[in-house]
Design an enzyme around this catalytic site. Structure first.
Site, PDB file in Angstrom:
ATOM      1  N   HIS A  33      89.848  -6.549  27.000  1.00  0.00           N
ATOM      2  CA  HIS A  33      89.548  -5.721  25.844  1.00  0.00           C
ATOM      3  C   HIS A  33      88.318  -6.297  25.147  1.00  0.00           C
ATOM      4  O   HIS A  33      88.325  -7.453  24.718  1.00  0.00           O
ATOM      5  CB  HIS A  33      90.749  -5.715  24.893  1.00  0.00           C
ATOM      6  CG  HIS A  33      90.614  -4.754  23.757  1.00  0.00           C
ATOM      7  ND1 HIS A  33      90.934  -3.413  23.864  1.00  0.00           N
ATOM      8  CD2 HIS A  33      90.205  -4.936  22.477  1.00  0.00           C
ATOM      9  CE1 HIS A  33      90.741  -2.824  22.712  1.00  0.00           C
ATOM     10  NE2 HIS A  33      90.284  -3.713  21.839  1.00  0.00           N
ATOM     11  N   ASP A  35      85.704  -5.926  22.128  1.00  0.00           N
ATOM     12  CA  ASP A  35      85.425  -5.341  20.827  1.00  0.00           C
ATOM     13  C   ASP A  35      83.929  -5.428  20.528  1.00  0.00           C
ATOM     14  O   ASP A  35      83.381  -6.517  20.354  1.00  0.00           O
ATOM     15  CB  ASP A  35      86.196  -6.081  19.738  1.00  0.00           C
ATOM     16  CG  ASP A  35      87.683  -5.818  19.808  1.00  0.00           C
ATOM     17  OD1 ASP A  35      88.068  -4.637  19.787  1.00  0.00           O
ATOM     18  OD2 ASP A  35      88.466  -6.787  19.881  1.00  0.00           O
ATOM     19  N   ASP A 175      97.071  -2.441  19.145  1.00  0.00           N
ATOM     20  CA  ASP A 175      95.998  -3.419  18.928  1.00  0.00           C
ATOM     21  C   ASP A 175      96.144  -4.041  17.544  1.00  0.00           C
ATOM     22  O   ASP A 175      96.064  -3.341  16.531  1.00  0.00           O
ATOM     23  CB  ASP A 175      94.628  -2.747  19.050  1.00  0.00           C
ATOM     24  CG  ASP A 175      93.478  -3.749  19.020  1.00  0.00           C
ATOM     25  OD1 ASP A 175      93.736  -4.971  19.045  1.00  0.00           O
ATOM     26  OD2 ASP A 175      92.318  -3.304  18.968  1.00  0.00           O
ATOM     27  N   GLY A 176      96.341  -5.371  17.500  1.00  0.00           N
ATOM     28  CA  GLY A 176      96.361  -6.099  16.241  1.00  0.00           C
ATOM     29  C   GLY A 176      97.700  -6.750  15.942  1.00  0.00           C
ATOM     30  O   GLY A 176      98.743  -6.095  15.964  1.00  0.00           O
TER      31      GLY A 176
END
Length: 220
Positions: A33, A35, A175-176
């Protein structure tokens, strides 16, 4: 229980990035992933096009590109021209005047189209996009920084999206602030994948393979 695990590479050790990528791949991570932050859509700068290219050159594992940038359609070709067919590209609908145009560019390039939904974004405002995309990335924290606390009200949003995913043909990703408790609760409900950062994966002083195996062996 079958679910996907993707590594949040902004949390990796950039002084040993090649080793990090290879260790994660050998340890059984499903994808990387990435970012991309422009310091405008979110108040932070993070990974870059060159980071994306480098990770792609080190491992054949799929990439999940999370574009936290303003007006991604203005630069989308820079990313699409350096990805492989089957990689995923997420955009934030609020960051674009015409998000469906950007999503169509992603589809035309042979990538998997996705949208990322911020904690403050309601499902109703992205309803039309849900029929276009194949993946929906639900942010359980405000975008822009690692190590934030989970926002509990996001759980109700996930429940709503889970009730819609079969009809609209998309998969749901988390996500998170992803801890083992979140995987134990939401994987059985139908969340397909989880982005792993500092909560579960990075900075633990343990081989990634051991950590990933323990996550996959969680008792449901």
């Amino acid at each position: 229980m079958n679910f996907e695990l993707t590594a949040s590479m902004m949390c990796a050790d950039f002084g040993n990035l090649e080793k990090e990528v290879k260790n994660l791949a050998e340890g059984g991570i499903d994808s990387f992933h990435i970012d991309i932050m422009d310091g405008r859509y979110v108040p932070n700068f993070a990974m870059s096009l060159n980071d994306m290219r480098y990770i792609a050159s080190v491992s054949p594992k799929p990439l999940d590109i999370h574009l936290m940038i303003e007006h991604p359609n203005n630069r989308i070709d820079l990313f699409l021209n350096n990805l492989r067919k089957g990689d995923t590209v997420y955009i934030h609908p609020e960051a674009e005047y015409h998000p469906s145009t950007t999503l169509q560019s992603i589809i035309n390039a042979g990538m998997i189209p996705g949208i990322a939904i911020n904690p403050g974004t309601s499902v109703e405002t992205v309803m039309e996009m849900l029929r276009i995309v194949k993946k929906v990335l639900v942010m359980s924290v405000n975008p822009g920084n690692a190590g934030q606390m989970f926002l509990p009200y996001v759980g109700k949003k996930i429940t709503k999206l889970l009730s819609m995913k079969e009809d609209m043909d998309f998969e749901l990703y988390w996500d998170g602030a992803c801890g083992a408790d979140k995987i134990l609760e939401f994987a059985p409900k139908g969340v397909r994948g989880f982005v792993l950062g500092t909560t579960l994966l990075f900075g633990k002083g343990k081989p990634y393979g051991d950590t990933l195996q323990r996550i996959r062996e969680l008792q449901f």
